[in-house]
Design a protein around this motif. Structure first.
Motif, mmCIF file in Angstrom:
data_model
loop_
_atom_site.group_PDB
_atom_site.id
_atom_site.type_symbol
_atom_site.label_atom_id
_atom_site.label_comp_id
_atom_site.label_asym_id
_atom_site.label_seq_id
_atom_site.Cartn_x
_atom_site.Cartn_y
_atom_site.Cartn_z
ATOM 1 N N LEU A 1 0.815 -1.215 0.000
ATOM 2 C CA LEU A 1 0.000 0.000 0.000
ATOM 3 C C LEU A 1 0.849 1.265 0.000
ATOM 4 C CD1 LEU A 1 -2.783 -1.051 2.546
ATOM 5 C CD2 LEU A 1 -2.957 -0.970 0.051
ATOM 6 N N PRO B 1 2.545 2.760 -2.380
ATOM 7 C CA PRO B 1 2.310 3.712 -3.465
ATOM 8 C C PRO B 1 1.142 4.648 -3.183
ATOM 9 C CG PRO B 1 2.775 1.555 -4.368
ATOM 10 C CD PRO B 1 2.611 1.370 -2.881
ATOM 11 N N LYS B 2 0.183 4.187 -2.402
ATOM 12 C CA LYS B 2 -0.978 5.003 -2.057
ATOM 13 C C LYS B 2 -0.777 5.762 -0.754
ATOM 14 C CE LYS B 2 -5.962 4.550 -1.169
ATOM 15 N NZ LYS B 2 -7.091 3.583 -1.097
ATOM 16 N N ASP B 3 -0.092 5.147 0.189
ATOM 17 C CA ASP B 3 0.072 5.733 1.523
ATOM 18 C C ASP B 3 1.525 5.572 1.972
ATOM 19 O OD1 ASP B 3 -0.410 6.852 3.991
ATOM 20 O OD2 ASP B 3 -1.319 5.051 4.853
ATOM 21 N N SER C 1 8.975 3.530 -0.363
ATOM 22 C CA SER C 1 7.695 4.072 -0.839
ATOM 23 C C SER C 1 7.832 4.610 -2.255
ATOM 24 C CB SER C 1 7.212 5.179 0.102
ATOM 25 O OG SER C 1 7.035 4.711 1.423
ATOM 26 N N ALA D 1 6.103 2.842 -5.682
ATOM 27 C CA ALA D 1 5.197 3.617 -6.536
ATOM 28 C C ALA D 1 5.640 3.539 -7.989
ATOM 29 C CB ALA D 1 5.155 5.067 -6.057
ATOM 30 N N ASN E 1 3.522 1.673 -11.107
ATOM 31 C CA ASN E 1 3.153 2.349 -12.349
ATOM 32 C C ASN E 1 3.711 1.631 -13.565
ATOM 33 O OD1 ASN E 1 1.486 4.884 -12.070
ATOM 34 N ND2 ASN E 1 2.973 5.210 -10.445
ATOM 35 N N LYS F 1 1.275 -1.166 -14.089
ATOM 36 C CA LYS F 1 0.017 -0.688 -14.680
ATOM 37 C C LYS F 1 0.171 -0.421 -16.173
ATOM 38 C CE LYS F 1 -1.529 1.379 -10.331
ATOM 39 N NZ LYS F 1 -1.819 2.634 -9.598
ATOM 40 N N GLN G 1 -5.122 -6.441 -9.931
ATOM 41 C CA GLN G 1 -4.622 -6.344 -8.567
ATOM 42 C C GLN G 1 -5.451 -7.253 -7.665
ATOM 43 O OE1 GLN G 1 -4.285 -2.375 -6.866
ATOM 44 N NE2 GLN G 1 -3.857 -1.461 -8.869
ATOM 45 N N THR H 1 -5.597 -7.486 -3.212
ATOM 46 C CA THR H 1 -5.036 -6.949 -1.976
ATOM 47 C C THR H 1 -5.478 -7.789 -0.792
ATOM 48 O OG1 THR H 1 -5.128 -4.708 -2.894
ATOM 49 C CG2 THR H 1 -4.833 -4.899 -0.503
ATOM 50 N N SER I 1 -6.559 -1.219 -5.440
ATOM 51 C CA SER I 1 -6.397 -0.522 -4.161
ATOM 52 C C SER I 1 -5.245 0.481 -4.206
ATOM 53 C CB SER I 1 -6.169 -1.524 -3.032
ATOM 54 O OG SER I 1 -4.993 -2.284 -3.263
ATOM 55 N N ILE I 2 -4.408 0.414 -5.223
ATOM 56 C CA ILE I 2 -3.320 1.381 -5.359
ATOM 57 C C ILE I 2 -3.265 1.904 -6.781
ATOM 58 C CG2 ILE I 2 -1.937 0.363 -3.533
ATOM 59 C CD1 ILE I 2 -0.159 -0.898 -5.649
#
Length: 248
Positions: free
Chosen positions: A157, A159-161, A170, A174, A178, A181, A233, A235, A247-248
């Motif tokens: 998590l 990449p999101k937080d 982190s 991220a 990407n 994705k 994804q 999670t 989720s991300i």
């Protein structure tokens, strides 16, 4: 079994946690050959023995080979990937490599940040560039319609937080997410299942949900999806809930 017909998975980032658990689960369920990449030769030998024992426990005979590889060295990584190609027919890459260490803002060396990027992002790019053409061959072969060409990547998590005390990890997670994705958008429509296995917290052997066995079981469910049900994804959260939507 001849290498040309042997279903092979390559696990990059083998180790005593998620890595060996995923390799063991996949060997029990499906694969004839398992290739393991890691830097530590002693740990690789332990992982090989664990995967062989797991397969034998369900009466499966699997060939396991190990490669001692520092994947931050792109030349060595490419050499190892070329060698793996002779070991079996690639059906799945599971990318689990990461450098998990504390990093404090403005105190963490730039050289270490660059090393983290080489491990988590650049190495995944090199691996994908090698693997995707091989996986596309299987995706486009009518005679091997039951194959599940896949590229799966352990994520989190972050990449999101992001966590400031883990800012380097982190950042690179991220970037890695990407890249995945982009691969999803490009190659999943062509028949390669590209997806993130998002771990929603700290992994521990005694954790109720976030333990290596539970994560490996979920990774197998992701791999085993029918094409019409593919998700990009999955999670696993600390409370044990599973989310199949992004989720991300």
């Amino acid at each position: 079994m001849e290498s040309a017909s042997a279903r092979m998975m390559l696990l990059i980032g083998s180790g005593p946690g998620v890595g060996v658990a995923v390799a063991s689960q996949f060997a029990q369920q499906h694969f004839d050959r398992v290739a393991l990449f890691a830097r530590n030769p002693q740990q690789l030998q332990k992982d090989r023995e664990a995967v062989l024992a797991s397969a034998a426990s369900v009466n499966r005979v699997v060939v396991v080979r190990t490669w001692q590889v520092d994947i931050s060295d792109s030349s060595r990584l490419q050499q190892a990937l070329s060698e793996v190609e002779q070991f079996g027919t690639l059906e799945c890459v599971y990318f689990n490599a990461a450098r998990v260490d504390s990093s404090l803002l403005f105190q963490f060396p730039l050289e270490s940040i660059e090393e983290d990027f080489r491990v988590s992002a650049s190495a995944l790019y090199v691996t994908s560039r090698w693997a995707v053409p091989l996986l596309l061959q299987k995706a486009q072969s009518d005679s091997e319609a039951d194959w599940k060409p896949s590229l799966l990547v352990t994520s989190s998590l972050l990449p999101k937080d992001p966590i400031p005390e883990l800012f380097a990890l982190s950042m690179v997670k991220a970037a890695q997410a990407n890249l995945v994705k982009s691969l999803v958008k490009t190659f999943t429509p062509q028949g390669v299942h590209v997806s993130l296995v998002v771990i929603g917290g700290q992994v521990a052997r005694d954790a109720l949900a976030l333990n290596p066995t539970k994560i490996a079981e979920l990774a197998w469910k992701l791999f085993d999806q029918e094409r019409k049900d593919w998700t990009a994804q999955v999670t696993l959260h600390e409370d044990g809930t599973v989310d199949w939507s992004p989720s991300i």
